[in-house]
Design a protein around this motif. Sequence first.
Motif, mmCIF file in Angstrom:
data_model
loop_
_atom_site.group_PDB
_atom_site.id
_atom_site.type_symbol
_atom_site.label_atom_id
_atom_site.label_comp_id
_atom_site.label_asym_id
_atom_site.label_seq_id
_atom_site.Cartn_x
_atom_site.Cartn_y
_atom_site.Cartn_z
ATOM 1 N N TYR A 93 5.980 4.784 -9.027
ATOM 2 C CA TYR A 93 4.970 5.718 -9.525
ATOM 3 C C TYR A 93 3.962 4.968 -10.386
ATOM 4 O O TYR A 93 4.204 3.834 -10.822
ATOM 5 C CB TYR A 93 5.601 6.867 -10.310
ATOM 6 C CG TYR A 93 6.068 6.536 -11.708
ATOM 7 C CD1 TYR A 93 5.279 6.862 -12.814
ATOM 8 C CD2 TYR A 93 7.293 5.915 -11.931
ATOM 9 C CE1 TYR A 93 5.702 6.569 -14.103
ATOM 10 C CE2 TYR A 93 7.727 5.622 -13.213
ATOM 11 C CZ TYR A 93 6.922 5.948 -14.299
ATOM 12 O OH TYR A 93 7.347 5.656 -15.574
ATOM 13 N N GLN B 296 0.846 -1.203 0.000
ATOM 14 C CA GLN B 296 0.000 0.000 0.000
ATOM 15 C C GLN B 296 0.879 1.251 0.000
ATOM 16 O O GLN B 296 0.758 2.109 0.871
ATOM 17 C CB GLN B 296 -0.912 -0.003 1.240
ATOM 18 C CG GLN B 296 -1.789 -1.218 1.389
ATOM 19 C CD GLN B 296 -2.846 -1.304 0.314
ATOM 20 O OE1 GLN B 296 -3.383 -0.285 -0.131
ATOM 21 N NE2 GLN B 296 -3.150 -2.512 -0.129
ATOM 22 N N THR C 114 2.237 -0.516 4.484
ATOM 23 C CA THR C 114 2.856 0.701 3.970
ATOM 24 C C THR C 114 4.322 0.739 4.425
ATOM 25 O O THR C 114 4.745 -0.082 5.247
ATOM 26 C CB THR C 114 2.146 1.961 4.502
ATOM 27 O OG1 THR C 114 2.470 2.118 5.899
ATOM 28 C CG2 THR C 114 0.632 1.861 4.321
ATOM 29 N N THR D 32 7.525 6.496 -3.309
ATOM 30 C CA THR D 32 8.136 5.607 -2.328
ATOM 31 C C THR D 32 9.411 4.993 -2.893
ATOM 32 O O THR D 32 9.428 4.509 -4.016
ATOM 33 C CB THR D 32 7.162 4.484 -1.937
ATOM 34 O OG1 THR D 32 6.021 5.057 -1.288
ATOM 35 C CG2 THR D 32 7.813 3.486 -0.989
ATOM 36 N N GLU E 299 2.625 4.813 -1.619
ATOM 37 C CA GLU E 299 2.252 5.968 -2.420
ATOM 38 C C GLU E 299 3.317 6.251 -3.477
ATOM 39 O O GLU E 299 4.452 5.788 -3.389
ATOM 40 C CB GLU E 299 2.085 7.192 -1.521
ATOM 41 C CG GLU E 299 0.967 7.056 -0.492
ATOM 42 C CD GLU E 299 0.853 8.289 0.396
ATOM 43 O OE1 GLU E 299 1.763 9.151 0.323
ATOM 44 O OE2 GLU E 299 -0.131 8.383 1.141
ATOM 45 N N THR E 300 2.925 7.037 -4.477
ATOM 46 C CA THR E 300 3.873 7.491 -5.490
ATOM 47 C C THR E 300 5.050 8.191 -4.821
ATOM 48 O O THR E 300 4.863 8.980 -3.893
ATOM 49 C CB THR E 300 3.181 8.450 -6.471
ATOM 50 O OG1 THR E 300 2.209 7.722 -7.224
ATOM 51 C CG2 THR E 300 4.183 9.081 -7.427
#
Length: 318
Positions: A121, A100, A294, A105, A102-103
């Motif tokens: 991304y 999970q 995450t 990372t 995010e762009t």
Amino acid sequence: MPKPSALTKLNQEDFTLLQSLCELYGPSGDEGLVRDFIVEYVKSHQHTWICKPKLLYGNGFQNNVMLVFGKPRTAVFAHMDSIGYTHRYNRELVKIGSPQAETGTKLWGLQNGKRVSGLLYTNPRSNTLQLETSDSLLPGTAFVYDATFKLLKHEINSCYLDNRLGVFIALQLAQTLRDGILVFSTWEEHGGGSVSYLQRYIAETYRISQALIADVSWISEGVRPGKGAVISMRDRWIPRQDYVRKLIKIADQSGIPYQLEVEDAGGSDASELQMAENPWDWCFVGAPESGVHTPNERVHLNDVQAMRDLYRVFLEKL
């Protein structure tokens, strides 16, 4: 029964071990470095433990590791793999499990022993996950989160607390365990598979039929951080409630803080015990976290301590 005051308190050195575990590369299917770390840790520390275990790994066990202490009555299962991503072609990534992130990372992988890295991304035209990198990538290279372990005043913040925390708890148990089996399993985050043959070996070799699942659970409206480890009444699977009630009674008598969990989703290594040809009693017992899957999973220190203490008492009393 040991009282909470009689149980040792986790310290900075203990959490240094947890940090090392969280920083290891070990996506589902490629857990060899975690396996090797555990094997080396056992070999270099077992002389300080109350009971020296039988160490099982290698041929016939794939990437899994088992420690057998004394005359075992209970097996503890802790999966050592993590979620991540696999490089497909042309920098496209496919998920391992359910990450999970995010762009932006940062991800890294190992390719012929060399570290490669980049930023995650989503390609707006193809709506596919991709890696922004200058490195040349081979098909099949697996990528994981870049670790940023933080030990704060009240919590731990890191990627892969799910489930290096369970591995950490199992290695903590090894210090004082006289009778029991610690199982470090693989593939859990991407469908499982290893527990199916591990449970058969344990049941046939040691005649064991009760288990605890050392994994990480979720913060929810009924489970709060800092209030104790979770004893799960059910998730997607429903354990035999007589066994769960036995654990709750032991926990009540111990005075160690715990919380009861009831969910209709989620699973663990327990799914393969539930479906096994051998009759297993099992229960999921673990610290709850936020930021599941995450790069910034968070667990309260009180819940880590309670998880370790509950396991020590359960393995003594079951």
